[in-house]
Motif scaffolding. Sequence first.
Motif, PDB file in Angstrom:
ATOM      1  N   GLY A 124       0.826  -1.212   0.000  1.00 40.29           N
ATOM      2  CA  GLY A 124       0.000   0.000   0.000  1.00 40.29           C
ATOM      3  C   GLY A 124       0.854   1.253   0.000  1.00 40.29           C
ATOM      4  O   GLY A 124       1.815   1.359   0.767  1.00 40.29           O
ATOM      5  N   GLY A 177       1.132   3.534   4.307  1.00 41.80           N
ATOM      6  CA  GLY A 177       2.264   2.796   3.750  1.00 41.80           C
ATOM      7  C   GLY A 177       3.481   3.684   3.539  1.00 41.80           C
ATOM      8  O   GLY A 177       4.620   3.282   3.835  1.00 41.80           O
ATOM      9  N   GLY A 195      -0.685  -0.890  -5.603  1.00 40.93           N
ATOM     10  CA  GLY A 195      -1.576  -1.664  -6.450  1.00 40.93           C
ATOM     11  C   GLY A 195      -2.327  -0.799  -7.455  1.00 40.93           C
ATOM     12  O   GLY A 195      -2.118   0.409  -7.551  1.00 40.93           O
ATOM     13  N   ILE A 221      -7.300  18.836   0.559  1.00 39.76           N
ATOM     14  CA  ILE A 221      -7.082  18.414   1.949  1.00 39.76           C
ATOM     15  C   ILE A 221      -6.636  19.653   2.734  1.00 39.76           C
ATOM     16  O   ILE A 221      -5.637  20.293   2.369  1.00 39.76           O
ATOM     17  CB  ILE A 221      -5.987  17.321   2.027  1.00 39.76           C
ATOM     18  CG1 ILE A 221      -6.316  16.148   1.098  1.00 39.76           C
ATOM     19  CG2 ILE A 221      -5.802  16.851   3.470  1.00 39.76           C
ATOM     20  CD1 ILE A 221      -7.555  15.365   1.423  1.00 39.76           C
ATOM     21  N   ALA A 237      -0.239  -7.019  -4.668  1.00 44.65           N
ATOM     22  CA  ALA A 237       0.018  -8.273  -3.958  1.00 44.65           C
ATOM     23  C   ALA A 237      -1.172  -9.176  -4.266  1.00 44.65           C
ATOM     24  O   ALA A 237      -2.325  -8.761  -4.103  1.00 44.65           O
ATOM     25  CB  ALA A 237       0.111  -8.021  -2.464  1.00 44.65           C
ATOM     26  N   GLY A 297      -3.442   2.259   9.057  1.00 48.97           N
ATOM     27  CA  GLY A 297      -4.287   3.058   8.167  1.00 48.97           C
ATOM     28  C   GLY A 297      -5.720   2.562   8.113  1.00 48.97           C
ATOM     29  O   GLY A 297      -6.192   1.837   9.006  1.00 48.97           O
ATOM     30  N   ALA A 345      -6.336  10.866   6.919  1.00 51.69           N
ATOM     31  CA  ALA A 345      -4.962  10.731   6.422  1.00 51.69           C
ATOM     32  C   ALA A 345      -3.931  10.852   7.552  1.00 51.69           C
ATOM     33  O   ALA A 345      -2.967  10.074   7.609  1.00 51.69           O
ATOM     34  CB  ALA A 345      -4.696  11.772   5.343  1.00 51.69           C
TER      35      ALA A 345
HETATM   36  C1  LIG Z   1     -13.463  11.474  -1.081  1.00 54.21           C
HETATM   37  C2  LIG Z   1     -12.541  11.388   0.092  1.00 54.21           C
HETATM   38  C3  LIG Z   1     -12.133  12.545   0.721  1.00 54.21           C
HETATM   39  C4  LIG Z   1     -11.272  12.486   1.826  1.00 54.21           C
HETATM   40  N1  LIG Z   1     -10.881  13.648   2.428  1.00 54.21           N
HETATM   41  C5  LIG Z   1     -10.046  13.598   3.488  1.00 54.21           C
HETATM   42  C6  LIG Z   1      -9.606  14.798   4.113  1.00 54.21           C
HETATM   43  O1  LIG Z   1     -10.016  15.907   3.741  1.00 54.21           O
HETATM   44  N2  LIG Z   1      -8.733  14.688   5.158  1.00 54.21           N
HETATM   45  C7  LIG Z   1      -8.273  13.479   5.608  1.00 54.21           C
HETATM   46  O2  LIG Z   1      -7.466  13.450   6.534  1.00 54.21           O
HETATM   47  N3  LIG Z   1      -8.683  12.325   5.031  1.00 54.21           N
HETATM   48  C8  LIG Z   1      -9.546  12.352   3.988  1.00 54.21           C
HETATM   49  N4  LIG Z   1      -9.972  11.184   3.404  1.00 54.21           N
HETATM   50  C9  LIG Z   1      -9.534   9.898   3.993  1.00 54.21           C
HETATM   51  C10 LIG Z   1      -8.086   9.545   3.600  1.00 54.21           C
HETATM   52  O3  LIG Z   1      -7.950   9.684   2.215  1.00 54.21           O
HETATM   53  C11 LIG Z   1      -7.789   8.132   4.071  1.00 54.21           C
HETATM   54  O4  LIG Z   1      -8.025   8.042   5.465  1.00 54.21           O
HETATM   55  C12 LIG Z   1      -6.338   7.758   3.786  1.00 54.21           C
HETATM   56  O5  LIG Z   1      -6.044   7.874   2.413  1.00 54.21           O
HETATM   57  C13 LIG Z   1      -6.071   6.332   4.270  1.00 54.21           C
HETATM   58  O6  LIG Z   1      -4.746   6.023   4.003  1.00 54.21           O
HETATM   59  P1  LIG Z   1      -4.255   4.500   3.811  1.00 54.21           P
HETATM   60  O7  LIG Z   1      -2.789   4.616   3.539  1.00 54.21           O
HETATM   61  O8  LIG Z   1      -4.714   3.683   4.938  1.00 54.21           O
HETATM   62  O9  LIG Z   1      -5.027   3.950   2.520  1.00 54.21           O
HETATM   63  P2  LIG Z   1      -5.119   4.533   1.059  1.00 54.21           P
HETATM   64  O10 LIG Z   1      -4.699   5.965   1.021  1.00 54.21           O
HETATM   65  O11 LIG Z   1      -6.469   4.225   0.550  1.00 54.21           O
HETATM   66  O12 LIG Z   1      -4.021   3.711   0.232  1.00 54.21           O
HETATM   67  C14 LIG Z   1      -4.182   2.352  -0.018  1.00 54.21           C
HETATM   68  C15 LIG Z   1      -3.016   1.875  -0.876  1.00 54.21           C
HETATM   69  O13 LIG Z   1      -3.028   0.456  -0.903  1.00 54.21           O
HETATM   70  C16 LIG Z   1      -2.767   0.012  -2.226  1.00 54.21           C
HETATM   71  N5  LIG Z   1      -3.287  -1.348  -2.356  1.00 54.21           N
HETATM   72  C17 LIG Z   1      -4.524  -1.824  -2.105  1.00 54.21           C
HETATM   73  N6  LIG Z   1      -4.578  -3.158  -2.318  1.00 54.21           N
HETATM   74  C18 LIG Z   1      -3.328  -3.519  -2.719  1.00 54.21           C
HETATM   75  C19 LIG Z   1      -2.737  -4.755  -3.096  1.00 54.21           C
HETATM   76  N7  LIG Z   1      -3.413  -5.927  -3.116  1.00 54.21           N
HETATM   77  N8  LIG Z   1      -1.425  -4.757  -3.473  1.00 54.21           N
HETATM   78  C20 LIG Z   1      -0.703  -3.604  -3.483  1.00 54.21           C
HETATM   79  N9  LIG Z   1      -1.227  -2.397  -3.112  1.00 54.21           N
HETATM   80  C21 LIG Z   1      -2.513  -2.373  -2.747  1.00 54.21           C
HETATM   81  C22 LIG Z   1      -3.443   1.041  -3.104  1.00 54.21           C
HETATM   82  O14 LIG Z   1      -2.912   0.987  -4.415  1.00 54.21           O
HETATM   83  C23 LIG Z   1      -3.075   2.324  -2.334  1.00 54.21           C
HETATM   84  O15 LIG Z   1      -1.764   2.718  -2.739  1.00 54.21           O
HETATM   85  C24 LIG Z   1     -10.821  11.230   2.306  1.00 54.21           C
HETATM   86  C25 LIG Z   1     -11.231  10.050   1.665  1.00 54.21           C
HETATM   87  C26 LIG Z   1     -12.087  10.123   0.574  1.00 54.21           C
HETATM   88  C27 LIG Z   1     -12.521   8.850  -0.092  1.00 54.21           C
END
Ligand SMILES: Cc1cc2nc3c(=O)[nH]c(=O)nc-3n(C[C@H](O)[C@H](O)[C@H](O)COP(=O)(O)OP(=O)(O)OC[C@H]3O[C@@H](n4cnc5c(N)ncnc54)[C@H](O)[C@@H]3O)c2cc1C
Length: 307
Positions: A9, A14, A33, A45, A79, A267, A276
């Motif tokens: 991720g 990540g 991914g 943001i 993955a 996350g 985020a």
């Molecule tokens: C419309 C919208 C608006 C938002 N606005 C805000 C905001 O204003 N402020 C704020 O703080 N948060 C906001 N958020 C929430 C924030 O975007 C998330 O909380 C944050 O991105 C989560 O981070 P993460 O790293 O856990 O997952 P993500 O950012 O979702 O990243 C997941 C990663 O995992 C990878 N992945 C998934 N499956 C696989 C696999 N099998 N193999 C390899 N890679 C894989 C994907 O490619 C991606 O790179 C918003 C969300 C949305 C949907």
Amino acid sequence: MKADIAIIGAGPAGLSAAMYCARAGKKTLVLRGKAKSRLELGHIIENYPGVETLPGAVLLEKMEKQAVSFGARIINADAVSLNLESEPKMIGTRNEFIEAGALVLAMGRGVSKKTIHGEEKFLGRGVSYCAVCDGALFRGKKTAVYGSDGEALEDAMLLSQIGCEVTLVLGCSSQSCPGLAEKASGNGIILIENASITEVKGSDAVSGVKIKASGSEFEIPVSALFIISDIPSGTLLKDTGIEVTGKDCVVINRNMETNIPGVFAAGDITCGVLQAAAAAGEGVTAALSALKYLRGLLNKGGLAAPG
Ligand SMILES: Cc1cc2nc3c(=O)[nH]c(=O)nc-3n(C[C@H](O)[C@H](O)[C@H](O)COP(=O)(O)OP(=O)(O)OC[C@H]3O[C@@H](n4cnc5c(N)ncnc54)[C@H](O)[C@@H]3O)c2cc1C
């Protein structure tokens, strides 16, 4: 490929974990991914500490640059299989296996990818996400590949080369995926464009797929379906031994440790506050725990030096 720490991720969780692991001098590999980071969907943001108002995609790019500047390596690959009980941990992509001393799961909550009816039921019994891994099991048989990009075409060509009769079901048209149709037909692959697979059929194993194209629905007989798309994290984690809740949230403790030693999660995948900054914070904790875990392993002499 070998790494001290693999991170699945490339979102805030990540990439923050990657920054800490790489900065600590560990060989750090991040898999990004096909699914977009949710941060890319947040247009503006304005609540990430210390950062002026920015488009989510720009903020993510900054995080990536920072992680890479400390030596983290990011590769574009899903993955598709995990062996978490082994030492080292084994992560399969569609092209290779990665061995890692520790693993951070940071796949987020996904972007509403729906599974095909029957996909999960027949996973490992004809449904696969990786032709390189499982194609040889279906040598000489009828197979279908479902996807929308060059990776789907590559897998179709590989199956054709090993003697499968291949139907490539493209979720896009010649206009939206230029070049794919020509290459497919030049390689003896049956092509169905602008189509979707709506159901995997079978009793004990896959016997066919239902396809929707040009306004009609029909079935073709196949022994295997290779799905080339992002994989819902619940599907990826199924049968790995990782404890998840009914909503596929990975269960962790305060140190971001899962129930499997050496495997951490951070996350949105842990279903905390889905923000985020929180994801980044969990990524940092997961990285520090992974580093501590590796120190323990190294002290025991149990970890092979990365190649
Ligand atoms: C419309 C919208 C608006 C938002 N606005 C805000 C905001 O204003 N402020 C704020 O703080 N948060 C906001 N958020 C929430 C924030 O975007 C998330 O909380 C944050 O991105 C989560 O981070 P993460 O790293 O856990 O997952 P993500 O950012 O979702 O990243 C997941 C990663 O995992 C990878 N992945 C998934 N499956 C696989 C696999 N099998 N193999 C390899 N890679 C894989 C994907 O490619 C991606 O790179 C918003 C969300 C949305 C949907």
